[in-house]
Design a protein around this motif. Structure first.
Motif, PDB file in Angstrom:
ATOM      1  N   UNK A   1       0.839  -1.191   0.000  1.00  0.00           N
ATOM      2  CA  UNK A   1       0.000   0.000   0.000  1.00  0.00           C
ATOM      3  C   UNK A   1       0.877   1.245   0.000  1.00  0.00           C
ATOM      4  N   UNK A   2       0.439   2.265  -0.730  1.00  0.00           N
ATOM      5  CA  UNK A   2       1.159   3.537  -0.701  1.00  0.00           C
ATOM      6  C   UNK A   2       0.797   4.269   0.588  1.00  0.00           C
ATOM      7  N   UNK A   3       1.597   5.257   0.918  1.00  0.00           N
ATOM      8  CA  UNK A   3       1.332   6.030   2.127  1.00  0.00           C
ATOM      9  C   UNK A   3      -0.006   6.748   2.045  1.00  0.00           C
ATOM     10  N   UNK A   4      -0.365   7.198   0.859  1.00  0.00           N
ATOM     11  CA  UNK A   4      -1.637   7.880   0.678  1.00  0.00           C
ATOM     12  C   UNK A   4      -2.805   6.922   0.907  1.00  0.00           C
ATOM     13  N   UNK A   5      -2.665   5.667   0.438  1.00  0.00           N
ATOM     14  CA  UNK A   5      -3.709   4.670   0.658  1.00  0.00           C
ATOM     15  C   UNK A   5      -3.859   4.368   2.145  1.00  0.00           C
ATOM     16  N   UNK A   6      -2.743   4.285   2.826  1.00  0.00           N
ATOM     17  CA  UNK A   6      -2.777   4.019   4.264  1.00  0.00           C
ATOM     18  C   UNK A   6      -3.457   5.173   4.995  1.00  0.00           C
ATOM     19  N   UNK A   7      -3.100   6.412   4.643  1.00  0.00           N
ATOM     20  CA  UNK A   7      -3.710   7.584   5.278  1.00  0.00           C
ATOM     21  C   UNK A   7      -5.212   7.613   5.020  1.00  0.00           C
ATOM     22  N   UNK A   8      -5.624   7.223   3.805  1.00  0.00           N
ATOM     23  CA  UNK A   8      -7.053   7.193   3.477  1.00  0.00           C
ATOM     24  C   UNK A   8      -7.770   6.131   4.309  1.00  0.00           C
ATOM     25  N   UNK A   9      -7.153   4.959   4.473  1.00  0.00           N
ATOM     26  CA  UNK A   9      -7.755   3.895   5.275  1.00  0.00           C
ATOM     27  C   UNK A   9      -7.912   4.345   6.728  1.00  0.00           C
ATOM     28  N   UNK A  10      -6.910   5.019   7.255  1.00  0.00           N
ATOM     29  CA  UNK A  10      -6.985   5.507   8.637  1.00  0.00           C
ATOM     30  C   UNK A  10      -8.085   6.550   8.765  1.00  0.00           C
ATOM     31  N   UNK A  11      -8.213   7.424   7.765  1.00  0.00           N
ATOM     32  CA  UNK A  11      -9.283   8.437   7.792  1.00  0.00           C
ATOM     33  C   UNK A  11     -10.661   7.770   7.804  1.00  0.00           C
ATOM     34  N   UNK A  12     -10.795   6.644   7.059  1.00  0.00           N
ATOM     35  CA  UNK A  12     -12.064   5.924   7.044  1.00  0.00           C
ATOM     36  C   UNK A  12     -12.391   5.371   8.427  1.00  0.00           C
ATOM     37  N   UNK A  13     -11.390   4.838   9.113  1.00  0.00           N
ATOM     38  CA  UNK A  13     -11.617   4.322  10.469  1.00  0.00           C
ATOM     39  C   UNK A  13     -12.036   5.460  11.386  1.00  0.00           C
ATOM     40  N   UNK A  14     -11.354   6.595  11.260  1.00  0.00           N
ATOM     41  CA  UNK A  14     -11.698   7.749  12.088  1.00  0.00           C
ATOM     42  C   UNK A  14     -13.099   8.276  11.779  1.00  0.00           C
ATOM     43  N   UNK A  15     -13.560   8.072  10.527  1.00  0.00           N
ATOM     44  CA  UNK A  15     -14.887   8.536  10.129  1.00  0.00           C
ATOM     45  C   UNK A  15     -15.995   7.607  10.628  1.00  0.00           C
ATOM     46  N   UNK A  16     -15.615   6.421  11.123  1.00  0.00           N
ATOM     47  CA  UNK A  16     -16.624   5.547  11.705  1.00  0.00           C
ATOM     48  C   UNK A  16     -16.881   4.261  10.944  1.00  0.00           C
ATOM     49  N   UNK A  17     -16.137   3.985   9.884  1.00  0.00           N
ATOM     50  CA  UNK A  17     -16.296   2.718   9.173  1.00  0.00           C
ATOM     51  C   UNK A  17     -15.781   1.615  10.094  1.00  0.00           C
ATOM     52  N   UNK A  18     -16.537   0.524  10.229  1.00  0.00           N
ATOM     53  CA  UNK A  18     -16.100  -0.553  11.137  1.00  0.00           C
ATOM     54  C   UNK A  18     -14.721  -1.098  10.787  1.00  0.00           C
ATOM     55  N   UNK A  19     -13.927  -1.295  11.811  1.00  0.00           N
ATOM     56  CA  UNK A  19     -12.550  -1.746  11.646  1.00  0.00           C
ATOM     57  C   UNK A  19     -12.484  -3.107  10.960  1.00  0.00           C
ATOM     58  N   UNK A  20     -13.336  -4.033  11.368  1.00  0.00           N
ATOM     59  CA  UNK A  20     -13.325  -5.378  10.788  1.00  0.00           C
ATOM     60  C   UNK A  20     -13.627  -5.331   9.294  1.00  0.00           C
ATOM     61  N   UNK A  21     -14.532  -4.452   8.904  1.00  0.00           N
ATOM     62  CA  UNK A  21     -14.899  -4.319   7.488  1.00  0.00           C
ATOM     63  C   UNK A  21     -13.715  -3.805   6.661  1.00  0.00           C
ATOM     64  N   UNK A  22     -13.028  -2.798   7.169  1.00  0.00           N
ATOM     65  CA  UNK A  22     -11.869  -2.252   6.456  1.00  0.00           C
ATOM     66  C   UNK A  22     -10.732  -3.279   6.374  1.00  0.00           C
ATOM     67  N   UNK A  23     -10.511  -4.000   7.459  1.00  0.00           N
ATOM     68  CA  UNK A  23      -9.446  -5.011   7.452  1.00  0.00           C
ATOM     69  C   UNK A  23      -9.736  -6.078   6.405  1.00  0.00           C
ATOM     70  N   UNK A  24     -10.989  -6.488   6.309  1.00  0.00           N
ATOM     71  CA  UNK A  24     -11.369  -7.469   5.282  1.00  0.00           C
ATOM     72  C   UNK A  24     -11.191  -6.892   3.883  1.00  0.00           C
ATOM     73  N   UNK A  25     -11.595  -5.638   3.702  1.00  0.00           N
ATOM     74  CA  UNK A  25     -11.507  -4.978   2.393  1.00  0.00           C
ATOM     75  C   UNK A  25     -10.063  -4.858   1.918  1.00  0.00           C
TER      76      UNK A  25
END
Length: 88
Positions: free
Chosen positions: A6-30
């Protein structure tokens, strides 16, 4: 150390999604990562925008180069001191 797929930008986007309230388990699976990886990313990239991540990487790279330069110069200095002390 292994390079991330993953690029750093992709990682930052994933972290922003977690902070926005997307379930952690869902993002980890994705993304196909473990929860531990997401927590590590969150610890490092929390609150950073993609532009700030790029800047942070540039600063880290510059810091690495400067540390290498200092190490090389210190070694050269030590070699010169040893040579000088043997000549006297």
């Amino acid at each position: 150390m292994r390079k991330s797929k993953f690029t750093d930008e992709q990682i930052a986007y994933a972290v922003k999604q977690v902070e926005a309230g997307v379930p952690l388990a869902e993002l980890c699976r994705k993304y196909g990562i473990s929860e531990q990886t997401m927590y590590r990313w969150k610890k490092k990239y929390a609150g950073l925008a993609p532009s700030e991540v790029r800047r942070m990487k540039r600063v880290e790279e510059e810091n690495r180069k400067l540390k290498q330069l200092v190490a090389d110069l210190s070694l050269d200095k030590q070699i010169l001191r040893d040579a000088l002390s043997k000549n006297l």
